[in-house]
Motif scaffolding. Structure first.
Motif, PDB file in Angstrom:
ATOM      1  N   ASP A  90      -4.319   4.278   0.768  1.00  0.00           N
ATOM      2  CA  ASP A  90      -4.630   3.043  -0.145  1.00  0.00           C
ATOM      3  C   ASP A  90      -5.264   1.609   0.637  1.00  0.00           C
ATOM      4  N   MET A  91      -4.083   1.977   2.434  1.00  0.00           N
ATOM      5  CA  MET A  91      -4.288   0.690   2.388  1.00  0.00           C
ATOM      6  C   MET A  91      -5.494   0.570   3.006  1.00  0.00           C
TER       7      MET A  91
ATOM      8  N   CYS B 211       0.805  -1.595  -0.225  1.00  0.00           N
ATOM      9  CA  CYS B 211      -0.307   0.809  -0.037  1.00  0.00           C
ATOM     10  C   CYS B 211       0.784   1.012  -0.286  1.00  0.00           C
TER      11      CYS B 211
END
Length: 214
Positions: free
Chosen positions: A66-67, A61
């Motif tokens: 994004d994670m 990520c």
């Protein structure tokens, strides 16, 4: 009882050896350097390769945002709704209304647990966790699926590196329990057939964030 002459000679040699110890033939090789060659690739690449060899599922990520996006997609695809997480740092990040509401009190019957970790060992593809973490000793082992959230600066090359950092971090309050989790639990004891998820999680996911741990 009289000791035989041959036995007496052996005992004499042992006593002499103890009083005049022989120096090590190769002193520089006795624990001063690792027996494993240093990595030729970046730690994250080495870890990902070793972790996936052990049936772990790896996601890189670029940021916490994004994670959360990748995690949300995974939870939706798997239809996991009972998500156990009791670590304040993770609850703060994940409780933003976009992910399902986190279960912070009951581990039993959860679909998945989410934890942080202490370190990641690249050479063995292992996740290092301790009893000093807020999740404690049981969360990562009892849930049917374990998701670990880690940061790029938690990567180390070898086990000895992780242990040195733990010693520096905790000092005299060293954790009573350390876990080196290498993918989902598995055994081949029965007829040499590999069975996954017998005495621990049947799936392990590692989300590695390309940011420094806070």
């Amino acid at each position: 009882m009289r000791v035989s002459s041959s036995k007496e000679k052996i005992l004499k040699k042992i006593r002499e050896a103890l009083t005049n110890p022989v120096p090590l033939p190769f002193p520089k090789s006795e624990g001063t350097t690792s027996v494993f060659p240093q990595q030729k690739e970046d730690l994250e690449i080495t870890f990902a390769e070793e972790f996936t060899k052990l049936l772990g599922k790896f996601a890189f990520c670029v940021s916490e945002a994004d994670m959360k996006h990748q995690l949300q997609k995974l939870l939706s695809e798997k239809k996991w709704t009972n998500i156990f997480c009791k670590e304040d740092s993770l609850v703060k990040i994940l409780n933003d209304g976009k992910l399902p509401k986190l279960n912070q009190s009951t581990l039993a019957d959860c679909d998945v647990s989410i934890t942080t970790c202490e370190y990641l060992i690249a050479r063995t593809g292992s996740i290092v966790m301790t009893s000093a973490q807020q999740s404690g000793r049981t969360v990562s082992a009892y849930a049917p699926v374990h998701i670990c959230i880690a940061y790029i600066n938690q990567l180390v090359y070898d086990t000895r590196d992780a242990l040195k950092l733990l010693k520096t971090k905790y000092g005299n309050s060293f954790p009573s329990f350390i876990t080196f989790a290498a993918g989902p639990s598995r055994t081949a004891d029965i007829e040499k057939t590999l069975v996954v998820g017998v005495h621990g999680p049947k799936e392990v996911y590692l989300f590695l964030i390309d940011e420094q741990a806070k």
